[in-house]
Design an enzyme around this catalytic site. Structure first.
Site, mmCIF file in Angstrom:
data_model
loop_
_atom_site.group_PDB
_atom_site.id
_atom_site.type_symbol
_atom_site.label_atom_id
_atom_site.label_comp_id
_atom_site.label_asym_id
_atom_site.label_seq_id
_atom_site.Cartn_x
_atom_site.Cartn_y
_atom_site.Cartn_z
ATOM 1 N N GLU A 1 -6.118 -6.239 4.152
ATOM 2 C CA GLU A 1 -5.780 -7.232 3.389
ATOM 3 C C GLU A 1 -7.549 -7.652 2.412
ATOM 4 N N GLY B 1 3.113 -2.836 8.076
ATOM 5 C CA GLY B 1 2.996 -3.558 10.013
ATOM 6 C C GLY B 1 4.743 -3.630 9.699
ATOM 7 N N THR C 1 0.503 -0.828 0.429
ATOM 8 C CA THR C 1 -0.220 0.028 -0.118
ATOM 9 C C THR C 1 0.959 1.266 0.044
HETATM 10 C C1 LIG Z 1 0.451 -17.549 7.129
HETATM 11 C C2 LIG Z 1 0.324 -16.283 7.336
HETATM 12 C C3 LIG Z 1 -0.819 -15.935 8.525
HETATM 13 C C4 LIG Z 1 -1.158 -14.134 8.312
HETATM 14 C C5 LIG Z 1 -2.198 -13.967 9.261
HETATM 15 C C6 LIG Z 1 -3.270 -13.693 9.234
HETATM 16 C C7 LIG Z 1 -2.873 -12.146 10.201
HETATM 17 C C8 LIG Z 1 -3.058 -10.828 9.668
HETATM 18 C C9 LIG Z 1 -3.496 -9.641 11.194
HETATM 19 C C10 LIG Z 1 -3.165 -7.955 10.637
HETATM 20 C C11 LIG Z 1 -2.288 -8.483 9.303
HETATM 21 C C12 LIG Z 1 -2.465 -6.898 8.355
HETATM 22 C C13 LIG Z 1 -2.287 -7.180 7.478
HETATM 23 C C14 LIG Z 1 -2.766 -6.364 6.004
HETATM 24 C C15 LIG Z 1 -1.926 -6.652 5.482
HETATM 25 C C16 LIG Z 1 -2.930 -5.865 3.529
HETATM 26 O O1 LIG Z 1 -3.740 -5.293 3.694
HETATM 27 S S1 LIG Z 1 -1.745 -5.872 2.553
HETATM 28 C C17 LIG Z 1 -2.161 -4.680 1.463
HETATM 29 C C18 LIG Z 1 -4.006 -5.339 1.357
HETATM 30 N N1 LIG Z 1 -4.251 -4.282 0.243
HETATM 31 C C19 LIG Z 1 -5.032 -5.177 -0.757
HETATM 32 O O2 LIG Z 1 -5.777 -6.001 -0.873
HETATM 33 C C20 LIG Z 1 -5.277 -4.818 -2.335
HETATM 34 C C21 LIG Z 1 -7.039 -4.917 -2.839
HETATM 35 N N2 LIG Z 1 -6.889 -5.138 -3.560
HETATM 36 C C22 LIG Z 1 -6.768 -5.744 -5.094
HETATM 37 O O3 LIG Z 1 -6.761 -6.707 -4.879
HETATM 38 C C23 LIG Z 1 -6.382 -5.531 -6.879
HETATM 39 O O4 LIG Z 1 -6.166 -3.801 -6.525
HETATM 40 C C24 LIG Z 1 -8.026 -5.986 -7.323
HETATM 41 C C25 LIG Z 1 -8.892 -5.340 -6.163
HETATM 42 C C26 LIG Z 1 -8.156 -7.084 -7.428
HETATM 43 C C27 LIG Z 1 -8.079 -4.986 -8.361
HETATM 44 O O5 LIG Z 1 -7.176 -5.674 -9.305
HETATM 45 P P1 LIG Z 1 -7.095 -5.730 -10.871
HETATM 46 O O6 LIG Z 1 -5.415 -5.704 -10.859
HETATM 47 O O7 LIG Z 1 -6.981 -3.704 -10.966
HETATM 48 O O8 LIG Z 1 -7.627 -6.829 -11.922
HETATM 49 P P2 LIG Z 1 -8.762 -5.997 -12.171
HETATM 50 O O9 LIG Z 1 -8.914 -5.459 -13.090
HETATM 51 O O10 LIG Z 1 -10.111 -6.261 -11.047
HETATM 52 O O11 LIG Z 1 -9.496 -7.795 -12.302
HETATM 53 C C28 LIG Z 1 -8.166 -8.653 -13.220
HETATM 54 C C29 LIG Z 1 -8.631 -10.025 -13.196
HETATM 55 O O12 LIG Z 1 -7.727 -10.426 -11.759
HETATM 56 C C30 LIG Z 1 -8.648 -11.197 -11.308
HETATM 57 N N3 LIG Z 1 -7.463 -10.908 -9.745
HETATM 58 C C31 LIG Z 1 -7.801 -10.054 -8.922
HETATM 59 N N4 LIG Z 1 -6.780 -10.370 -7.967
HETATM 60 C C32 LIG Z 1 -6.499 -11.719 -8.003
HETATM 61 C C33 LIG Z 1 -6.182 -12.564 -7.399
HETATM 62 N N5 LIG Z 1 -5.961 -11.977 -5.646
HETATM 63 N N6 LIG Z 1 -6.048 -13.622 -7.220
HETATM 64 C C34 LIG Z 1 -6.232 -13.971 -8.832
HETATM 65 N N7 LIG Z 1 -6.996 -13.811 -10.183
HETATM 66 C C35 LIG Z 1 -7.080 -12.500 -9.332
HETATM 67 C C36 LIG Z 1 -9.785 -10.619 -11.589
HETATM 68 O O13 LIG Z 1 -10.168 -12.065 -10.636
HETATM 69 C C37 LIG Z 1 -9.746 -10.775 -12.713
HETATM 70 O O14 LIG Z 1 -10.190 -12.033 -13.828
HETATM 71 P P3 LIG Z 1 -11.218 -11.726 -14.906
HETATM 72 O O15 LIG Z 1 -12.440 -11.645 -14.643
HETATM 73 O O16 LIG Z 1 -10.689 -10.797 -16.027
HETATM 74 O O17 LIG Z 1 -10.808 -13.408 -15.061
HETATM 75 C C1 LIG Z 2 -4.824 -1.255 10.344
HETATM 76 C C2 LIG Z 2 -3.963 -1.548 9.048
HETATM 77 C C3 LIG Z 2 -3.075 -2.207 8.561
HETATM 78 C C4 LIG Z 2 -2.406 -2.315 7.580
HETATM 79 N N1 LIG Z 2 -1.091 -3.170 7.470
HETATM 80 C C5 LIG Z 2 -0.413 -3.152 6.355
HETATM 81 C C6 LIG Z 2 0.537 -4.081 5.761
HETATM 82 O O1 LIG Z 2 1.274 -4.561 6.856
HETATM 83 N N2 LIG Z 2 1.023 -3.811 4.389
HETATM 84 C C7 LIG Z 2 0.102 -3.003 2.970
HETATM 85 O O2 LIG Z 2 0.453 -2.946 2.235
HETATM 86 N N3 LIG Z 2 -0.738 -2.517 3.489
HETATM 87 C C8 LIG Z 2 -1.705 -2.563 4.726
HETATM 88 N N4 LIG Z 2 -2.864 -1.423 4.966
HETATM 89 C C9 LIG Z 2 -3.161 -1.304 4.298
HETATM 90 C C10 LIG Z 2 -4.506 -1.677 3.762
HETATM 91 O O3 LIG Z 2 -4.095 -2.603 2.788
HETATM 92 C C11 LIG Z 2 -5.241 -0.779 2.296
HETATM 93 O O4 LIG Z 2 -5.125 0.714 3.492
HETATM 94 C C12 LIG Z 2 -6.303 -1.540 1.920
HETATM 95 O O5 LIG Z 2 -5.980 -1.902 1.455
HETATM 96 C C13 LIG Z 2 -7.593 -0.290 2.218
HETATM 97 O O6 LIG Z 2 -7.008 0.363 0.863
HETATM 98 P P1 LIG Z 2 -7.284 2.281 1.081
HETATM 99 O O7 LIG Z 2 -6.478 2.579 2.080
HETATM 100 O O8 LIG Z 2 -6.715 2.512 -0.024
HETATM 101 O O9 LIG Z 2 -8.618 2.247 0.713
HETATM 102 P P2 LIG Z 2 -9.379 3.400 -0.196
HETATM 103 O O10 LIG Z 2 -9.430 2.065 -1.246
HETATM 104 O O11 LIG Z 2 -9.000 4.634 -0.545
HETATM 105 O O12 LIG Z 2 -10.635 2.906 -0.064
HETATM 106 C C14 LIG Z 2 -11.297 4.106 0.558
HETATM 107 C C15 LIG Z 2 -13.300 3.855 -0.027
HETATM 108 O O13 LIG Z 2 -12.975 4.217 -1.062
HETATM 109 C C16 LIG Z 2 -14.075 2.856 -1.490
HETATM 110 N N5 LIG Z 2 -13.159 2.197 -2.888
HETATM 111 C C17 LIG Z 2 -12.049 2.180 -3.702
HETATM 112 N N6 LIG Z 2 -11.272 1.638 -5.081
HETATM 113 C C18 LIG Z 2 -13.120 1.625 -5.524
HETATM 114 C C19 LIG Z 2 -14.201 1.060 -6.536
HETATM 115 N N7 LIG Z 2 -13.013 0.656 -7.469
HETATM 116 N N8 LIG Z 2 -15.279 0.945 -6.617
HETATM 117 C C20 LIG Z 2 -16.062 0.861 -5.359
HETATM 118 N N9 LIG Z 2 -15.300 1.253 -4.223
HETATM 119 C C21 LIG Z 2 -14.516 1.615 -4.372
HETATM 120 C C22 LIG Z 2 -14.244 1.652 -0.112
HETATM 121 O O14 LIG Z 2 -14.957 0.898 -0.817
HETATM 122 C C23 LIG Z 2 -13.720 2.887 0.237
HETATM 123 O O15 LIG Z 2 -15.290 2.277 0.217
HETATM 124 C C24 LIG Z 2 -3.512 -1.616 7.237
HETATM 125 C C25 LIG Z 2 -4.248 -0.968 6.939
HETATM 126 C C26 LIG Z 2 -4.966 -0.740 8.266
HETATM 127 C C27 LIG Z 2 -6.222 0.270 9.044
#
Ligand SMILES: CCCCCCCCCCCCCCCC(=O)SCCNC(=O)CCNC(=O)[C@H](O)C(C)(C)COP(=O)(O)OP(=O)(O)OC[C@H]1O[C@@H](n2cnc3c(N)ncnc32)[C@H](O)[C@@H]1OP(=O)(O)O
Ligand SMILES: Cc1cc2nc3c(=O)[nH]c(=O)nc-3n(C[C@H](O)[C@H](O)[C@H](O)COP(=O)(O)OP(=O)(O)OC[C@H]3O[C@@H](n4cnc5c(N)ncnc54)[C@H](O)[C@@H]3O)c2cc1C
Length: 616
Positions: free
Chosen positions: A379, A135, A96
């Protein structure tokens, strides 16, 4: 908040005796608690190991390790995983940025391949590209997986993961080209130092790009196996692990605290002439807590199903067969959103069900709530993930309608829709066939009607992206209905296979019925919408639902005891195993830092009060 003396084991009591009101609840269990604990752990041996090891403190370190284990080559795994396992480095996951968290294609950090030196040069081109939130980045991490746009000979290949050392292993000072620090105070997520990271011409060797599926050869040739989204695979893995490790545990702890408290807390007269009633004897209190308890068990079994699917899919991916990836992504995304949302709401319900004492930090509930709330955002923000699931549903619905094969979890989309619910009386609604079919009907209806609206809009000349946006509210509803159907169906199938002895299958059937009927009762509009169920049948659902509350109430304490949390891990004056609530609240309050004389007295109160004294 300091951990004050609590019993080290879930069945102990440091205050000598167990509250009699709580003790009496344990004498009437209709099933063997130890056997249910073993079922939740996956066997008695796993229970023994878990009790021996205790709660493993979860660091972002495991997300770093998971990235390497799923995206790294065998050589990279062999090099980095032992170092991380032995904590000879502390890892972080830097994806992020200040300007982008959801839209990964918009990430701006760059990694340019330098063929002359066989290195990648990483940069943060502008402030919005600064990594923000990772994190353990703020003060702790020595290494991180940085996601950056890969450039080779001026061409962009999309985001890829790179291992970057950010702090010295000798003195923890920042490495050259690295600026990093903490992003500041958050809503009670202080157990993790979320940080920021700026990169200025940071060079890493070619071997540091995680290359199980994507590789840059020495001459700059780029080779990839599978879809470009394979670099998103860590998120899929973590979404599934997150559910069990963080979110379900929080709901189970909240249910334990609120349920134990609700049989110790007596308030108001239920039966005239008798002593005040245990608050769990009130139907409204049962209706607050018991559906949350049923959901905790339901989602535990959902997570088993997801984990099994992930393991199967991962084995195929390791054989370079990526066919399961879309279904895995859709299910992990949908359930991460549905379960984090449900558990967050559930923890809040448990907090509010404990009255004033629930609002005290000494109850352990506020910190559970503020921590779990973040899981709806990190996530993958929940709306975004539900739209990913919906995208998969629409694609599969169109394919199924054209008679093409679709993945197992969506074959029902081709099923013939039943006109009417066949239930004749309230007992019929205790049949898994009846309620599972009702959930299936709603899921098919929402997906098919949204697909039809999408098609009509496009055929009327609306641009595809605009038509999609005009359907997103209903697409989110369809994705949720899909997940709820799968959760109910999976719970019912799991119960069917349970051993009948020890009373486990009977109590799990009651919880499965309650989970399903709670969903219909609290979302009745979806089931009444097209006349599938009638108002009379909804009255039958209500009757069976309320009857179940009284049945399950008797086993409420044994059901939370089976989660087997130690007092130490609950860290709650309301939820300890011995139920000595008032003693603990008083003792913990006396020892609270809030009872030290405040410096404000000397500076502000004393002059005021002395001034008043002189006037009296
Ligand atoms: C052992 C471990 C322990 C862990 C224990 C946990 C404990 C935990 C504690 C707290 C820990 C906090 C940890 C936070 C850590 C973060 O928060 S890390 C950051 C997290 N950030 C996210 O999740 C970002 C979310 N955004 C995304 O994933 C992507 O931007 C989106 C929303 C999927 C859109 O991606 P895009 O490249 O624009 O792709 P899009 O055009 O929407 O889709 C294209 C194609 O890719 C496919 N696609 C997209 N994503 C995927 C995927 N992931 N896989 C496969 N295909 C995919 C779509 O299905 C689509 O397929 P088709 O429909 O075309 O066939
Ligand atoms: C406690 C905490 C821990 C984290 N740890 C990590 C980490 O370890 N590593 C890491 O990389 N990241 C981490 N993050 C970041 C986290 O993954 C992002 O905050 C999360 O993916 C949301 O993205 P954003 O903050 O850009 O929100 P945004 O995408 O800006 O979302 C804001 C609003 O916009 C809306 N929105 C955005 N895009 C669209 C769309 N296409 N259609 C409709 N609505 C939309 C969303 O639904 C939401 O309501 C952490 C966040 C938190 C809060």
């Amino acid at each position: 908040m300091a951990l004050l003396e609590t019993s080290k084991h879930s069945q102990g009591s440091v205050l000598g005796s167990v509250n009699p009101d709580l003790a009496s609840e344990r004498q009437t269990a209709s099933f063997c608690v130890e056997k249910l604990t073993a079922l939740l752990d996956g066997g008695a041996e796993q229970t023994r190991i878990r009790r021996a090891v205790g709660d493993v403190a979860f660091l972002l370190h495991r997300v770093f390790m998971r990235s390497i284990s799923v995206l790294g080559s065998d050589k990279q795994v062999a090099k980095w995983i032992p170092l991380a396992t032995q904590h000879r480095l502390i890892g972080s996951y830097a994806q992020t940025e200040l300007g982008h968290g959801t839209y990964l294609q918009g990430l701006e950090t760059t990694a340019v391949f330098d063929t002359a030196t066989q290195e990648f040069i990483l940069n943060t081109p502008k402030i919005s590209a600064m990594k923000w939130w990772p994190g353990d980045m703020g003060r702790s991490a020595t290494h991180t997986v940085v996601f950056a746009q890969l450039y080779i000979h001026g061409k962009c290949y999309g985001i890829h993961p790179f291992i970057v050392q950010i702090r010295s292993l000798q003195d923890h000072s920042l490495c050259p080209g690295i600026t990093a620090g903490d992003i500041g105070p958050k809503m009670n997520f202080e157990h993790t130092d979320n940080g920021y990271l700026l990169l200025k011409n940071v060079r890493v060797p070619r071997e540091n790009m995680l290359s199980k599926f994507c590789e840059v050869r020495p001459d700059g040739t780029y080779v990839r196996q599978g879809s470009q989204k394979i670099n998103y695979f860590t998120m899929t893995a973590v979404r599934i692990s997150l559910i069990s490790d963080e979110v379900l545990t929080a709901l189970m702890k909240a249910c334990t605290i609120a349920t134990r408290y609700s049989v110790v807390r007596r308030q108001s007269k239920l039966k005239p002439g008798e002593q005040e009633a245990k608050i769990l004897d009130y139907q409204t209190q049962q209706e607050k807590l018991l559906p949350q308890l049923a959901a905790a068990y339901a989602f535990h079994f959902t997570n088993d199903y997801l984990q099994e699917l992930f393991n199967r899919g991962y084995r195929e991916i390791q054989k370079k067969n990526f066919d399961m990836l879309p279904e895995l992504h859709a299910l992990s995304s949908g359930f991460k959103a549905v379960i984090t949302q449900h558990c967050t709401a559930g923890v809040e319900i448990c907090l509010r069900a404990c009255g004033g004492h629930g609002y005290s930090l000494l109850s352990g509930l506020p910190s559970l709530y503020t921590k779990i709330l973040a899981s709806c955002i990190y996530e993958g923000e929940n709306t975004i993930l539900l739209l990913q699931t919906a995208r998969f549903l629409i694609k599969c619905f169109m394919a199924a309608s054209a008679g093409q094969p679709v993945p197992p979890s969506v074959t029902y989309l081709a099923a013939v829709k039943h006109g009417k619910c066949p239930a004749k009386n309230k007992v019929d609604f205790l049949s898994p066939d009846i309620y599972t079919e009702a959930y299936q009907h709603v899921a098919i209806r929402l997906t098919s009607s949204t697909a039809a609206k999408l098609q009509d809009l496009i055929q009327s000349g609306v641009k595809k992206y605009d038509a999609w946006n005009q359907c997103t509210v209903q697409l989110v509803q369809a994705a949720k209905a899909h997940c709820h159907y799968i959760a109910v169906k999976n719970f019912a199938e799991t119960v069917e296979k349970l051993e009948t002895k020890a009373g486990i299958q009977k109590i799990m059937k009651h919880l499965c019925d309650l989970f399903a009927l709670h969903g219909i009762f609290s979302n009745s509009g979806a089931f009444l919408h097209d006349g599938y169920t009638s108002a009379a049948q909804m009255d039958m659902v209500t009757a069976s639902y309320l009857d179940l509350l009284a049945v399950i109430r008797k086993d409420a304490v044994p059901l939370v005891d089976a989660f087997d949390f130690t007092d130490q891990s609950l860290n709650s004056a309301l939820g300890s195993y011995d139920g000595q609530v008032y003693q603990r609240l008083y003792e913990w309050a006396q020892k609270s830092p809030t009872n030290q004389m405040s410096p404000a007295y000397e500076r502000y109160l004393k002059p005021l009060l002395h001034n008043t004294l002189s006037k009296l």
